[in-house]
Design a protein around this motif. Structure first.
Motif, PDB file in Angstrom:
ATOM      1  N   GLU A 144       0.824  -1.203   0.000  1.00  0.00           N
ATOM      2  CA  GLU A 144       0.000   0.000   0.000  1.00  0.00           C
ATOM      3  C   GLU A 144       0.862   1.259   0.000  1.00  0.00           C
ATOM      4  O   GLU A 144       1.862   1.345   0.701  1.00  0.00           O
ATOM      5  N   ARG A 145       0.449   2.244  -0.792  1.00  0.00           N
ATOM      6  CA  ARG A 145       1.110   3.550  -0.755  1.00  0.00           C
ATOM      7  C   ARG A 145       0.568   4.362   0.415  1.00  0.00           C
ATOM      8  O   ARG A 145      -0.538   4.145   0.887  1.00  0.00           O
ATOM      9  N   ILE A 146       1.351   5.350   0.847  1.00  0.00           N
ATOM     10  CA  ILE A 146       0.965   6.178   1.981  1.00  0.00           C
ATOM     11  C   ILE A 146       0.682   7.614   1.561  1.00  0.00           C
ATOM     12  O   ILE A 146      -0.250   8.234   2.041  1.00  0.00           O
ATOM     13  N   HIS A 147       1.471   8.145   0.646  1.00  0.00           N
ATOM     14  CA  HIS A 147       1.430   9.572   0.353  1.00  0.00           C
ATOM     15  C   HIS A 147       0.686   9.915  -0.931  1.00  0.00           C
ATOM     16  O   HIS A 147       1.070  10.811  -1.661  1.00  0.00           O
ATOM     17  N   GLY A 148      -0.369   9.204  -1.228  1.00  0.00           N
ATOM     18  CA  GLY A 148      -1.178   9.570  -2.377  1.00  0.00           C
ATOM     19  C   GLY A 148      -0.712   8.941  -3.674  1.00  0.00           C
ATOM     20  O   GLY A 148       0.061   7.986  -3.700  1.00  0.00           O
ATOM     21  N   ARG A 149      -1.190   9.488  -4.770  1.00  0.00           N
ATOM     22  CA  ARG A 149      -0.907   8.916  -6.086  1.00  0.00           C
ATOM     23  C   ARG A 149       0.536   9.169  -6.512  1.00  0.00           C
ATOM     24  O   ARG A 149       1.086  10.236  -6.252  1.00  0.00           O
ATOM     25  N   PRO A 150       1.135   8.210  -7.219  1.00  0.00           N
ATOM     26  CA  PRO A 150       2.534   8.357  -7.663  1.00  0.00           C
ATOM     27  C   PRO A 150       2.615   9.124  -8.980  1.00  0.00           C
ATOM     28  O   PRO A 150       2.881   8.557 -10.045  1.00  0.00           O
ATOM     29  N   TYR A 151       2.429  10.424  -8.911  1.00  0.00           N
ATOM     30  CA  TYR A 151       2.330  11.218 -10.134  1.00  0.00           C
ATOM     31  C   TYR A 151       3.622  11.202 -10.948  1.00  0.00           C
ATOM     32  O   TYR A 151       3.583  11.231 -12.182  1.00  0.00           O
ATOM     33  N   VAL A 152       4.769  11.166 -10.287  1.00  0.00           N
ATOM     34  CA  VAL A 152       6.032  11.127 -11.033  1.00  0.00           C
ATOM     35  C   VAL A 152       6.148   9.818 -11.801  1.00  0.00           C
ATOM     36  O   VAL A 152       6.563   9.800 -12.966  1.00  0.00           O
ATOM     37  N   ASN A 153       5.768   8.719 -11.168  1.00  0.00           N
ATOM     38  CA  ASN A 153       5.828   7.430 -11.857  1.00  0.00           C
ATOM     39  C   ASN A 153       4.888   7.417 -13.059  1.00  0.00           C
ATOM     40  O   ASN A 153       5.241   6.925 -14.141  1.00  0.00           O
ATOM     41  N   TYR A 154       3.682   7.951 -12.872  1.00  0.00           N
ATOM     42  CA  TYR A 154       2.752   8.058 -13.999  1.00  0.00           C
ATOM     43  C   TYR A 154       3.354   8.918 -15.108  1.00  0.00           C
ATOM     44  O   TYR A 154       3.217   8.606 -16.306  1.00  0.00           O
ATOM     45  N   LEU A 155       4.008  10.014 -14.717  1.00  0.00           N
ATOM     46  CA  LEU A 155       4.594  10.915 -15.710  1.00  0.00           C
ATOM     47  C   LEU A 155       5.713  10.224 -16.483  1.00  0.00           C
ATOM     48  O   LEU A 155       5.817  10.382 -17.710  1.00  0.00           O
ATOM     49  N   LEU A 156       6.552   9.455 -15.793  1.00  0.00           N
ATOM     50  CA  LEU A 156       7.624   8.726 -16.475  1.00  0.00           C
ATOM     51  C   LEU A 156       7.054   7.751 -17.500  1.00  0.00           C
ATOM     52  O   LEU A 156       7.558   7.644 -18.627  1.00  0.00           O
ATOM     53  N   ILE A 157       5.999   7.048 -17.123  1.00  0.00           N
ATOM     54  CA  ILE A 157       5.366   6.104 -18.049  1.00  0.00           C
ATOM     55  C   ILE A 157       4.791   6.849 -19.249  1.00  0.00           C
ATOM     56  O   ILE A 157       4.951   6.425 -20.404  1.00  0.00           O
ATOM     57  N   ALA A 158       4.135   7.981 -18.988  1.00  0.00           N
ATOM     58  CA  ALA A 158       3.537   8.758 -20.075  1.00  0.00           C
ATOM     59  C   ALA A 158       4.601   9.299 -21.023  1.00  0.00           C
ATOM     60  O   ALA A 158       4.439   9.256 -22.253  1.00  0.00           O
ATOM     61  N   ILE A 159       5.705   9.806 -20.477  1.00  0.00           N
ATOM     62  CA  ILE A 159       6.780  10.344 -21.321  1.00  0.00           C
ATOM     63  C   ILE A 159       7.360   9.248 -22.206  1.00  0.00           C
ATOM     64  O   ILE A 159       7.598   9.452 -23.406  1.00  0.00           O
ATOM     65  N   ASN A 160       7.598   8.073 -21.628  1.00  0.00           N
ATOM     66  CA  ASN A 160       8.118   6.959 -22.425  1.00  0.00           C
ATOM     67  C   ASN A 160       7.161   6.593 -23.557  1.00  0.00           C
ATOM     68  O   ASN A 160       7.594   6.334 -24.691  1.00  0.00           O
ATOM     69  N   ALA A 161       5.865   6.566 -23.255  1.00  0.00           N
ATOM     70  CA  ALA A 161       4.880   6.205 -24.275  1.00  0.00           C
ATOM     71  C   ALA A 161       4.815   7.255 -25.381  1.00  0.00           C
ATOM     72  O   ALA A 161       4.759   6.921 -26.576  1.00  0.00           O
ATOM     73  N   ILE A 162       4.829   8.525 -24.999  1.00  0.00           N
ATOM     74  CA  ILE A 162       4.747   9.602 -25.992  1.00  0.00           C
ATOM     75  C   ILE A 162       5.981   9.604 -26.892  1.00  0.00           C
ATOM     76  O   ILE A 162       5.879   9.733 -28.123  1.00  0.00           O
ATOM     77  N   ILE A 163       7.154   9.448 -26.286  1.00  0.00           N
ATOM     78  CA  ILE A 163       8.380   9.442 -27.088  1.00  0.00           C
ATOM     79  C   ILE A 163       8.404   8.238 -28.019  1.00  0.00           C
ATOM     80  O   ILE A 163       8.882   8.327 -29.162  1.00  0.00           O
ATOM     81  N   PHE A 164       7.862   7.113 -27.573  1.00  0.00           N
ATOM     82  CA  PHE A 164       7.809   5.950 -28.460  1.00  0.00           C
ATOM     83  C   PHE A 164       6.922   6.234 -29.671  1.00  0.00           C
ATOM     84  O   PHE A 164       7.256   5.846 -30.800  1.00  0.00           O
ATOM     85  N   VAL A 183       6.490   7.381 -35.573  1.00  0.00           N
ATOM     86  CA  VAL A 183       6.172   8.297 -36.671  1.00  0.00           C
ATOM     87  C   VAL A 183       7.432   8.682 -37.439  1.00  0.00           C
ATOM     88  O   VAL A 183       7.453   8.711 -38.679  1.00  0.00           O
ATOM     89  N   ALA A 184       8.509   8.972 -36.711  1.00  0.00           N
ATOM     90  CA  ALA A 184       9.738   9.460 -37.346  1.00  0.00           C
ATOM     91  C   ALA A 184      10.441   8.394 -38.164  1.00  0.00           C
ATOM     92  O   ALA A 184      11.132   8.710 -39.146  1.00  0.00           O
ATOM     93  N   THR A 185      10.280   7.120 -37.785  1.00  0.00           N
ATOM     94  CA  THR A 185      11.027   6.051 -38.465  1.00  0.00           C
ATOM     95  C   THR A 185      10.138   5.085 -39.235  1.00  0.00           C
ATOM     96  O   THR A 185      10.639   4.096 -39.781  1.00  0.00           O
ATOM     97  N   GLY A 186       8.822   5.369 -39.289  1.00  0.00           N
ATOM     98  CA  GLY A 186       7.924   4.422 -39.940  1.00  0.00           C
ATOM     99  C   GLY A 186       7.940   3.080 -39.252  1.00  0.00           C
ATOM    100  O   GLY A 186       8.025   2.036 -39.896  1.00  0.00           O
ATOM    101  N   TYR A 187       7.846   3.113 -37.931  1.00  0.00           N
ATOM    102  CA  TYR A 187       7.979   1.940 -37.071  1.00  0.00           C
ATOM    103  C   TYR A 187       9.270   1.191 -37.399  1.00  0.00           C
ATOM    104  O   TYR A 187       9.304  -0.019 -37.586  1.00  0.00           O
ATOM    105  N   PHE A 188      10.352   1.977 -37.462  1.00  0.00           N
ATOM    106  CA  PHE A 188      11.716   1.486 -37.635  1.00  0.00           C
ATOM    107  C   PHE A 188      11.952   0.814 -38.990  1.00  0.00           C
ATOM    108  O   PHE A 188      12.937   0.090 -39.168  1.00  0.00           O
TER     109      PHE A 188
END
Length: 332
Positions: free
Chosen positions: A9-29, A34-39
């Motif tokens: 169980e978490r204590i201090h609320g939602r893990p917004y940084v972890n969510y942000l890291l996941i979102a950044i990785n997904a967006i950059i992918f 798009v840039a490589t035509g799926y490589f």
């Protein structure tokens, strides 16, 4: 065998940084796709890896920026999903434990340690010009820290063999098994397409971070804790003692009830509660918690919202490295 979630169980609320890291990785992918035509476009893929990948000879030459950019690149959808699944399962509790800002710096630090380990190995084996990408080195650091900080947490794991089933595996068994597999793969296929040495380097860095945080994180210093308010049906000591999530944090925390406070702090390495002393100072509105044995801790926890001096420290408990100080507010 891959994790679904844990029972930690978490204590201090939602893990917004972890969510942000996941979102950044997904967006950059998506940008990569798009840039490589799926490589499929070899030229643009090569340019992308050459510019943003962690190339060992450049890394050892001081190119730290390429390490950071490489941590957010992935070579395919399976690579991305696998890494983000592990980050989702294990990263939230590490963020909760360290705090958001420290988690960001530790995550990047683990990624740098992983890239350096891989780069030294690659240079010694003639692979100094091959770029490495992926978040797995930093996530390996997350796993290392998790093993030290939450060894008894249960990991709900899907196992696929001749059948598919879900089992609960303690972190102290799951994560070492994962690490042993990385070592075996690095020996069996050292020149394959997966940077197993980066996983090992990041994991070792996470282990060291977890050990330092667990053993020195609460020593010496004045801490202003976060105050939490339990539900009305948890206004007594017995109920709070049954709340499992109260025993999994490093910084002292205060639970505030209608007529009591409870301070919870992590102080590993003590023999028993006889080594713990606690005094309340009404002038500073703080509780000093210190130890008298060979393992020294000395912290002051401020209770700034106390408006009167009629309080009593009436109970001290110590179990599995966790000290709990119960303070009663006396009503006139």
């Amino acid at each position: 065998m891959f994790p679904l979630h844990d029972d930690n169980e978490r204590i201090h609320g939602r893990p917004y940084v972890n969510y942000l890291l996941i979102a950044i990785n997904a967006i950059i992918f998506l940008v990569e796709v798009v840039a490589t035509g799926y490589f499929s476009d070899r030229t643009s893929t090569f340019e992308l890896l050459e510019k943003y990948g962690a190339i060992p000879y450049k890394v050892l030459g001081g190119d730290i920026s390429s390490i950071i950019t490489s941590m957010f690149l992935h070579s395919g959808i399976a690579h991305l999903i696998g890494n983000m699944l592990f980050l989702f399962v294990f990263g939230d509790n590490i963020e909760d434990k360290l705090g958001r800002i420290k988690y960001v710096f530790m995550y990047i630090g683990w990624g740098i340690a992983a890239a350096l380990a891989h780069s030294f190995y690659a240079m010694s084996t003639g692979g100094g010009e091959i770029p490495a990408i992926g978040a797995s080195g930093a996530i390996s650091g997350v796993l290392g820290a998790y093993l030290i900080l939450f060894p008894r947490a249960k990991i709900y794991t899907v196992i696929t063999a001749f059948f598919i089933t879900t089992v609960k595996i303690p972190a102290i068994a799951y994560i070492p098994f994962w690490f042993i597999m990385q070592v075996i793969f690095s020996l069996v296929n050292p020149l394959g397409g997966v940077a197993y040495i980066a996983h090992i380097g990041g994991f070792v860095a996470g282990i060291l971070t977890g050990y330092i945080w667990k053993n020195f994180g609460t020593r010496y210093g004045i801490v202003t804790p976060q105050i939490r308010y339990p539900r009305k049906d948890r206004q007594n000591m017995a109920d709070i003692a049954d709340m499992a999530d109260m025993t999994t944090h490093t910084q002292p925390e205060v639970i505030k009830g209608s007529n009591f406070y409870e301070i919870i702090a992590e102080m590993p390495g003590l023999v028993d509660q006889s080594e713990i002393q606690a005094n309340y100072d009404p002038n500073t509105q703080s509780v000093r918690i210190f130890t008298t044995g060979s393992r020294k801790y000395d912290i002051n926890v401020r209770l700034s919202d106390i408006q009167d001096k009629n309080i009593t420290i009436d109970q001290t408990k110590y179990l599995n490295g966790i000290v709990r100080i119960h303070i009663s507010k006396q009503t006139p």
